[in-house]
Design a protein around this motif. Sequence first.
Motif, mmCIF file in Angstrom:
data_model
loop_
_atom_site.group_PDB
_atom_site.id
_atom_site.type_symbol
_atom_site.label_atom_id
_atom_site.label_comp_id
_atom_site.label_asym_id
_atom_site.label_seq_id
_atom_site.Cartn_x
_atom_site.Cartn_y
_atom_site.Cartn_z
ATOM 1 N N LYS A 4 -39.861 66.754 -8.571
ATOM 2 C CA LYS A 4 -40.028 65.414 -7.983
ATOM 3 C C LYS A 4 -39.360 64.344 -8.851
ATOM 4 C CE LYS A 4 -42.896 65.078 -4.898
ATOM 5 N NZ LYS A 4 -44.092 65.331 -4.159
ATOM 6 N N VAL A 7 -35.683 64.233 -8.199
ATOM 7 C CA VAL A 7 -35.361 63.499 -6.963
ATOM 8 C C VAL A 7 -35.441 61.998 -7.218
ATOM 9 C CG1 VAL A 7 -36.072 63.075 -4.578
ATOM 10 C CG2 VAL A 7 -36.161 65.406 -5.491
ATOM 11 N N TYR A 18 -24.765 56.307 -2.803
ATOM 12 C CA TYR A 18 -25.181 57.019 -1.581
ATOM 13 C C TYR A 18 -24.966 56.115 -0.364
ATOM 14 C CZ TYR A 18 -27.965 59.234 2.018
ATOM 15 O OH TYR A 18 -28.355 59.790 3.215
ATOM 16 N N ARG A 22 -23.084 56.527 3.409
ATOM 17 C CA ARG A 22 -24.127 56.791 4.400
ATOM 18 C C ARG A 22 -23.605 56.866 5.831
ATOM 19 N NH1 ARG A 22 -26.848 57.718 7.934
ATOM 20 N NH2 ARG A 22 -29.112 57.674 8.203
ATOM 21 N N CYS A 49 -37.190 56.224 3.263
ATOM 22 C CA CYS A 49 -36.375 55.234 4.008
ATOM 23 C C CYS A 49 -35.068 54.889 3.311
ATOM 24 C CB CYS A 49 -37.181 53.960 4.215
ATOM 25 S SG CYS A 49 -37.722 53.213 2.656
ATOM 26 N N ILE A 53 -30.705 50.885 5.361
ATOM 27 C CA ILE A 53 -29.495 50.789 6.190
ATOM 28 C C ILE A 53 -28.989 52.197 6.482
ATOM 29 C CG2 ILE A 53 -27.059 50.123 6.164
ATOM 30 C CD1 ILE A 53 -27.718 47.672 4.633
ATOM 31 N N ASP A 70 -40.592 54.985 -0.004
ATOM 32 C CA ASP A 70 -39.620 55.818 -0.707
ATOM 33 C C ASP A 70 -40.084 56.017 -2.142
ATOM 34 O OD1 ASP A 70 -36.429 56.545 0.050
ATOM 35 O OD2 ASP A 70 -36.947 56.602 -2.083
ATOM 36 N N LEU A 71 -39.730 57.188 -2.669
ATOM 37 C CA LEU A 71 -40.083 57.556 -4.043
ATOM 38 C C LEU A 71 -39.325 56.726 -5.069
ATOM 39 C CD1 LEU A 71 -41.722 59.931 -5.339
ATOM 40 C CD2 LEU A 71 -39.624 61.291 -5.229
ATOM 41 N N SER A 72 -38.118 56.291 -4.697
ATOM 42 C CA SER A 72 -37.209 55.666 -5.658
ATOM 43 C C SER A 72 -37.341 54.139 -5.656
ATOM 44 C CB SER A 72 -35.771 56.083 -5.308
ATOM 45 O OG SER A 72 -34.845 55.104 -5.725
ATOM 46 N N GLN A 91 -43.528 54.800 -2.738
ATOM 47 C CA GLN A 91 -44.622 55.760 -2.507
ATOM 48 C C GLN A 91 -44.067 57.156 -2.256
ATOM 49 O OE1 GLN A 91 -47.188 54.753 0.779
ATOM 50 N NE2 GLN A 91 -48.863 56.008 0.016
ATOM 51 N N ASP A 92 -44.793 58.150 -2.716
ATOM 52 C CA ASP A 92 -44.448 59.551 -2.479
ATOM 53 C C ASP A 92 -44.970 59.944 -1.100
ATOM 54 O OD1 ASP A 92 -44.249 62.297 -2.435
ATOM 55 O OD2 ASP A 92 -45.164 62.584 -4.418
ATOM 56 N N MET A 93 -44.087 60.470 -0.244
ATOM 57 C CA MET A 93 -44.540 60.815 1.112
ATOM 58 C C MET A 93 -45.617 61.910 1.107
ATOM 59 S SD MET A 93 -41.472 62.974 2.891
ATOM 60 C CE MET A 93 -40.022 62.097 2.341
ATOM 61 N N PHE A 109 -35.197 60.485 8.003
ATOM 62 C CA PHE A 109 -33.835 61.049 8.012
ATOM 63 C C PHE A 109 -33.439 61.505 6.613
ATOM 64 C CE2 PHE A 109 -31.957 60.573 12.201
ATOM 65 C CZ PHE A 109 -32.956 59.863 12.831
HETATM 66 C C1 LIG Z 1 -30.703 61.210 1.504
HETATM 67 S S1 LIG Z 1 -31.697 59.822 1.249
HETATM 68 C C2 LIG Z 1 -31.936 59.253 2.916
HETATM 69 C C3 LIG Z 1 -32.364 57.835 2.989
HETATM 70 C C4 LIG Z 1 -32.523 57.272 4.398
HETATM 71 N N1 LIG Z 1 -33.572 57.952 5.128
HETATM 72 C C5 LIG Z 1 -31.238 57.342 5.163
HETATM 73 O O1 LIG Z 1 -31.241 57.894 6.269
HETATM 74 O O2 LIG Z 1 -30.243 56.848 4.663
HETATM 75 C C6 LIG Z 1 -33.278 60.568 0.902
HETATM 76 C C7 LIG Z 1 -34.341 59.584 0.476
HETATM 77 O O3 LIG Z 1 -35.603 60.248 0.426
HETATM 78 C C8 LIG Z 1 -36.319 59.753 -0.665
HETATM 79 N N2 LIG Z 1 -37.351 60.727 -1.047
HETATM 80 C C9 LIG Z 1 -37.172 61.967 -1.540
HETATM 81 N N3 LIG Z 1 -38.355 62.560 -1.797
HETATM 82 C C10 LIG Z 1 -39.315 61.664 -1.434
HETATM 83 C C11 LIG Z 1 -40.735 61.673 -1.459
HETATM 84 N N4 LIG Z 1 -41.428 62.723 -1.915
HETATM 85 N N5 LIG Z 1 -41.397 60.579 -1.006
HETATM 86 C C12 LIG Z 1 -40.720 59.489 -0.556
HETATM 87 N N6 LIG Z 1 -39.361 59.422 -0.528
HETATM 88 C C13 LIG Z 1 -38.665 60.484 -0.957
HETATM 89 C C14 LIG Z 1 -35.264 59.549 -1.734
HETATM 90 O O4 LIG Z 1 -35.678 58.698 -2.771
HETATM 91 C C15 LIG Z 1 -34.107 59.000 -0.904
HETATM 92 O O5 LIG Z 1 -34.139 57.596 -0.836
#
Ligand SMILES: C[S@@+](CC[C@H](N)C(=O)[O-])C[C@H]1O[C@@H](n2cnc3c(N)ncnc32)[C@H](O)[C@@H]1O
Length: 215
Positions: A4, A7, A18, A22, A49, A53, A70-72, A91-93, A109
């Motif tokens: 985690k 990530v 990224y 996108r 999220c 965008i 989002d985690l980040s 927040q961690d999903m 997504f």
């Molecule tokens: C590939 S990006 C996609 C972002 C966005 N959904 C999009 O379509 O552009 C993946 C995202 O998932 C988030 N992520 C990964 N693991 C997560 C978790 N356990 N909880 C919340 N967010 C998480 C990452 O931080 C990252 O911002």
Amino acid sequence: MENKELVRHGYNNCAQNYLKHRDLFQNQKYIDDLIDRLEPNSKILDIGCGAGIPIDKYLVEKGFQVTGIDLSSEQIGLAKENVSQAEYHIQDMSEIDFPDNSFDCVISFYAIFHVKREEHQQLFDRLFASVKDGGYLLVTMGAGEWEGVEDFFGSEMFWSHFGVEKNLEIIQNSGFQIIHQEIDQSGNEKHLVSLAQKPQKRKASLPSFDTNQEI
Ligand SMILES: C[S@@+](CC[C@H](N)C(=O)[O-])C[C@H]1O[C@@H](n2cnc3c(N)ncnc32)[C@H](O)[C@@H]1O
């Protein structure tokens, strides 16, 4: 580093980069199909999220109320700048604890595959509870089984996913009914895209009265 943390650290490092890439992924038709099914002002939760965008921005412009997690912290910082009308939380999903029936729809997504696959069923069970009866789920998941760590924009990144059959089983086990699923190949990658619905609760039927009965 624990998975985690890989990530979180990876997306904190590559958030800007990224976002620049996108638009390789095409999600318009899935989002438009979802929008056609939603009532105006519906409440949508976007898990993982990212920078908001293009998806959250589009949904907000269409008049929906968007909450993103989002985690980040970097991703959430960008999302707040990019989509000021939405509500965002770091927040961690895997730990979401929204009250039951909070949202008309949950979307995600390219994010669920960063959570350990053993936790996917529990995640979908929570998503099911947080969606209102008759509400929707629109998610991407892996199109093939894989778990591992690889370079992603210069940082180590962790992925964990099942194949199509098991993914659909997880969605259905949680209680959602699949409306549509397909493999999307935009961005030269394969992702399972699933649209599903939480069934409407049946209204309790009133006892029927025998109109011929004498009183
Ligand atoms: C590939 S990006 C996609 C972002 C966005 N959904 C999009 O379509 O552009 C993946 C995202 O998932 C988030 N992520 C990964 N693991 C997560 C978790 N356990 N909880 C919340 N967010 C998480 C990452 O931080 C990252 O911002």
